[in-house]
Design an enzyme around this catalytic site. Sequence first.
Site, short mmCIF file in Angstrom:
data_model
loop_
_atom_site.label_atom_id
_atom_site.label_comp_id
_atom_site.label_asym_id
_atom_site.label_seq_id
_atom_site.Cartn_x
_atom_site.Cartn_y
_atom_site.Cartn_z
N ARG A 262 -13.25 -8.18 -0.82
CA ARG A 262 -12.61 -7.82 0.47
C ARG A 262 -12.11 -6.37 0.40
O ARG A 262 -11.48 -5.95 -0.56
CB ARG A 262 -11.44 -8.76 0.73
CG ARG A 262 -10.63 -8.45 2.00
CD ARG A 262 -9.44 -7.57 1.71
NE ARG A 262 -8.54 -7.43 2.86
CZ ARG A 262 -7.54 -6.56 2.92
NH1 ARG A 262 -7.31 -5.76 1.92
NH2 ARG A 262 -6.77 -6.51 3.98
N VAL A 263 -12.40 -5.61 1.44
CA VAL A 263 -11.92 -4.23 1.53
C VAL A 263 -11.03 -4.12 2.76
O VAL A 263 -11.40 -4.59 3.84
CB VAL A 263 -13.09 -3.23 1.62
CG1 VAL A 263 -12.59 -1.82 1.85
CG2 VAL A 263 -13.95 -3.30 0.35
N GLY A 264 -9.87 -3.51 2.59
CA GLY A 264 -8.94 -3.34 3.71
C GLY A 264 -9.13 -1.99 4.39
O GLY A 264 -10.18 -1.35 4.30
N ASP A 265 -8.07 -1.56 5.06
CA ASP A 265 -8.14 -0.31 5.84
C ASP A 265 -7.96 0.94 5.02
O ASP A 265 -8.36 2.03 5.44
CB ASP A 265 -7.07 -0.34 6.94
CG ASP A 265 -5.66 -0.51 6.36
OD1 ASP A 265 -5.49 -1.23 5.36
OD2 ASP A 265 -4.73 0.09 6.92
N THR B 186 0.01 0.92 6.50
CA THR B 186 0.20 -0.15 5.51
C THR B 186 0.27 -1.46 6.31
O THR B 186 0.53 -1.44 7.50
CB THR B 186 1.50 0.03 4.70
OG1 THR B 186 2.60 0.07 5.61
CG2 THR B 186 1.50 1.31 3.90
N GLY B 187 0.07 -2.56 5.61
CA GLY B 187 0.11 -3.85 6.31
C GLY B 187 -1.25 -4.51 6.28
O GLY B 187 -2.05 -4.28 5.38
N THR C 285 0.92 -1.15 0.00
CA THR C 285 0.00 0.00 0.00
C THR C 285 0.94 1.18 0.00
O THR C 285 2.06 1.06 0.47
CB THR C 285 -0.83 0.04 1.32
OG1 THR C 285 -1.75 -1.04 1.35
CG2 THR C 285 -1.59 1.35 1.49
N GLY D 166 -4.67 -4.85 6.74
CA GLY D 166 -5.72 -3.86 6.97
C GLY D 166 -6.75 -4.28 8.00
O GLY D 166 -7.32 -3.43 8.70
N1 GLY Z 1 -3.28 -2.19 4.02
C1 GLY Z 1 -3.89 -2.57 2.83
C2 GLY Z 1 -4.89 -3.62 2.95
O1 GLY Z 1 -4.91 -4.38 3.91
O2 GLY Z 1 -5.72 -3.71 2.06
#
Ligand code: GLY
Length: 312
Positions: free
Chosen positions: A201-204, A224-225, A173, A227
């Site tokens: 799927r949606v991350g942070d 980043t990482g 990210t 999410g």
């Molecule tokens: N940090 C990005 C994600 O987990 O999608």
Amino acid sequence: MHTNTHLNPVIIASENGRGGAIAAMELLRRGGSAIDAAELAARVTEDDPAEHSVGFSGLPNLLGEVELDASLMNGRSLETGAVAGVQNYANVISLARAVMDQLPHVLLVGQGAERLAAELGQQPADQRTLESLDRWRARFAEQGMDLSSMELRHLVTRLTMPLHLEDRVPHGTVNYLVRDTHGDLASAVSTSGLAWKYPGRVGDSPIIGAGNYCDNRYGAAACTGSGELAIRVSTARSLVLYMKMGMRLAEAGRECLAEIEQLKPRTGQYMNIVAMTPDGQHSGFSTVPNKHYLYFTGEMAEPALGERVTSG
Ligand code: GLY
């Protein structure tokens, strides 16, 4: 209204943010705004075919589709825009900007976001490259699996939750935190998300408060990482809120790391945070050792890397 202050511009980014930081600093030195610089920086990273965790050439989901997420936030007005699960359009950070500037909404997903891109005159374009598809296929091969091996809900765990640390799946990210010469802050985050993720799927990154937060008065933070971790404890907003409540930057960052550790991350899950105060102090944090972040201030000739404070 802006005063005539001429502060030193500052850009803080994740380690992969070098190209975008150089372009954005040029804009800031010409008097450009933090929000324009943050958007520009993310666009540069999105366009880089060598970066497989953001934009064009991002690693695909389980089905081999690239689904992009992005958000940005204006620290002066607390306005924000975000998109998630966008397929077949480039530069989703600018789509997030359009949500912020042109819609009475803050977050669009999937087909709605793609419809907005089309309305804005963007041409659809495949975001996959031969290299990203090769890497996508290689993970199935190394695990001795294919799409018919099992239902996706089981496959996603096998492919994204490794049993061994060395087998860590890419979670990249890009983060940009920007202060312009007027002292305004802005933040931008863009990602192709967790590689081999379950479709949808949606991350942070597009979740304001989780992967991105920015407020001129107290500071900015982005992640980043993995999410899922930042979503569960609202990491970016928490860090800024801790500073609002009087913690120093280092203390606020350590508190966020402690909250993530309390979630007991699974093998291979980790979280990185970058953060900045309104007066341009900066730091990076990580739940794992030997991680770096990038900083670039107006008096520097080029960006430099700083070591992230670690909880590990
Ligand atoms: N940090 C990005 C994600 O987990 O999608």
